[in-house]
Design a protein around this motif. Structure first.
Motif, PDB file in Angstrom:
ATOM      1  N   ALA A 173      -6.608  -3.231  -1.298  1.00 51.25           N
ATOM      2  CA  ALA A 173      -5.673  -4.219  -1.806  1.00 51.25           C
ATOM      3  C   ALA A 173      -5.509  -5.299  -0.743  1.00 51.25           C
ATOM      4  O   ALA A 173      -5.587  -5.023   0.462  1.00 51.25           O
ATOM      5  CB  ALA A 173      -4.334  -3.563  -2.105  1.00 51.25           C
ATOM      6  N   ASP A 174      -5.270  -6.510  -1.187  1.00 49.88           N
ATOM      7  CA  ASP A 174      -5.107  -7.616  -0.235  1.00 49.88           C
ATOM      8  C   ASP A 174      -3.973  -7.349   0.753  1.00 49.88           C
ATOM      9  O   ASP A 174      -4.039  -7.754   1.913  1.00 49.88           O
ATOM     10  CB  ASP A 174      -4.843  -8.915  -0.991  1.00 49.88           C
ATOM     11  CG  ASP A 174      -6.078  -9.433  -1.710  1.00 49.88           C
ATOM     12  OD1 ASP A 174      -5.915 -10.270  -2.620  1.00 49.88           O
ATOM     13  OD2 ASP A 174      -7.199  -8.998  -1.374  1.00 49.88           O
ATOM     14  N   SER A 175      -2.945  -6.655   0.287  1.00 49.00           N
ATOM     15  CA  SER A 175      -1.762  -6.425   1.120  1.00 49.00           C
ATOM     16  C   SER A 175      -2.028  -5.491   2.295  1.00 49.00           C
ATOM     17  O   SER A 175      -1.240  -5.467   3.246  1.00 49.00           O
ATOM     18  CB  SER A 175      -0.629  -5.855   0.266  1.00 49.00           C
ATOM     19  OG  SER A 175      -1.034  -4.648  -0.358  1.00 49.00           O
ATOM     20  N   VAL A 176      -3.120  -4.723   2.244  1.00 49.30           N
ATOM     21  CA  VAL A 176      -3.399  -3.770   3.331  1.00 49.30           C
ATOM     22  C   VAL A 176      -4.706  -4.061   4.044  1.00 49.30           C
ATOM     23  O   VAL A 176      -5.009  -3.415   5.054  1.00 49.30           O
ATOM     24  CB  VAL A 176      -3.413  -2.323   2.805  1.00 49.30           C
ATOM     25  CG1 VAL A 176      -2.128  -2.008   2.032  1.00 49.30           C
ATOM     26  CG2 VAL A 176      -4.637  -2.043   1.940  1.00 49.30           C
ATOM     27  N   GLU A 184       7.476  -3.008   3.988  1.00 48.07           N
ATOM     28  CA  GLU A 184       7.014  -3.094   2.600  1.00 48.07           C
ATOM     29  C   GLU A 184       5.930  -2.076   2.268  1.00 48.07           C
ATOM     30  O   GLU A 184       5.533  -1.957   1.105  1.00 48.07           O
ATOM     31  CB  GLU A 184       6.534  -4.512   2.269  1.00 48.07           C
ATOM     32  CG  GLU A 184       5.555  -5.097   3.258  1.00 48.07           C
ATOM     33  CD  GLU A 184       6.232  -5.986   4.288  1.00 48.07           C
ATOM     34  OE1 GLU A 184       7.309  -5.601   4.815  1.00 48.07           O
ATOM     35  OE2 GLU A 184       5.676  -7.056   4.588  1.00 48.07           O
ATOM     36  N   ASP A 185       5.441  -1.360   3.260  1.00 45.94           N
ATOM     37  CA  ASP A 185       4.490  -0.269   3.009  1.00 45.94           C
ATOM     38  C   ASP A 185       5.205   1.025   2.605  1.00 45.94           C
ATOM     39  O   ASP A 185       4.547   2.007   2.247  1.00 45.94           O
ATOM     40  CB  ASP A 185       3.648   0.005   4.260  1.00 45.94           C
ATOM     41  CG  ASP A 185       2.733  -1.155   4.624  1.00 45.94           C
ATOM     42  OD1 ASP A 185       2.611  -1.453   5.828  1.00 45.94           O
ATOM     43  OD2 ASP A 185       2.149  -1.746   3.700  1.00 45.94           O
ATOM     44  N   GLU A 194       0.522   1.421  -7.484  1.00 43.20           N
ATOM     45  CA  GLU A 194      -0.407   0.336  -7.202  1.00 43.20           C
ATOM     46  C   GLU A 194      -1.560   0.802  -6.323  1.00 43.20           C
ATOM     47  O   GLU A 194      -1.426   1.717  -5.506  1.00 43.20           O
ATOM     48  CB  GLU A 194       0.314  -0.831  -6.511  1.00 43.20           C
ATOM     49  CG  GLU A 194       0.853  -0.533  -5.135  1.00 43.20           C
ATOM     50  CD  GLU A 194       1.427  -1.764  -4.450  1.00 43.20           C
ATOM     51  OE1 GLU A 194       1.507  -2.833  -5.079  1.00 43.20           O
ATOM     52  OE2 GLU A 194       1.777  -1.655  -3.261  1.00 43.20           O
ATOM     53  N   LYS A 198       4.318  -1.910   7.960  1.00 43.53           N
ATOM     54  CA  LYS A 198       5.413  -2.825   7.666  1.00 43.53           C
ATOM     55  C   LYS A 198       6.428  -2.119   6.758  1.00 43.53           C
ATOM     56  O   LYS A 198       6.054  -1.196   6.022  1.00 43.53           O
ATOM     57  CB  LYS A 198       4.881  -4.066   6.955  1.00 43.53           C
ATOM     58  CG  LYS A 198       3.785  -4.810   7.699  1.00 43.53           C
ATOM     59  CD  LYS A 198       3.255  -5.957   6.859  1.00 43.53           C
ATOM     60  CE  LYS A 198       2.139  -6.702   7.569  1.00 43.53           C
ATOM     61  NZ  LYS A 198       1.612  -7.829   6.745  1.00 43.53           N
TER      62      LYS A 198
END
Length: 129
Positions: free
Chosen positions: A61-64, A89-90, A46, A87
């Motif tokens: 990406a929105d997540s980072v 999830e990273d 991703e 996190k």
């Protein structure tokens, strides 16, 4: 021959920081857009962040967004990914890629894996909770 070598990964705790580096060789990389992607076990690779050849534009990406920063030093043929407030999830293998399409404007940052022509071997980032 294009070669990308990532480094800087490791095992850290949640909230810590890491700085990844991607050393490029075989081309004049100052002319190409570059990016960081990641792949967790059992998941597809991703998009994380990308940067135009001139550093004029970046994309995340929105997540980072707000935690990670991509930068490059064209004199050193190196791209960096500063990762803060990590996190669990990273956790993933992080890959550096280069898009060899010289027609891309500096305002565009590629976000799809299909746009990248070469990849490094990856560096593992593990974030414990």
């Amino acid at each position: 021959q294009v070669r990308l070598v990532e480094s800087g990964g490791g095992l850290v705790q949640a909230g810590d920081s890491l700085r990844l580096s991607c050393a490029a060789s075989g081309r004049t990389f100052s002319m190409y857009h570059m990016g960081w992607f990641r792949q967790a076990p059992g998941k597809e690779r991703e998009f994380v962040a990308s940067i135009s050849w001139s550093s004029t534009n970046t994309g995340y990406a929105d997540s980072v967004k707000g935690r990670f920063t991509i930068s490059r030093d064209n004199a050193k043929n190196t791209v960096y990914l500063q990762m803060n407030s990590l996190k669990p999830e990273d956790t993933a293998v992080y890959y550096c890629g280069v898009d060899l399409d010289r027609r891309l404007p500096s305002t565009y940052v590629p976000r799809s894996t299909s746009e990248y022509d070469h990849w490094g071997q990856g560096t593992q980032v593990t974030v414990s909770s």
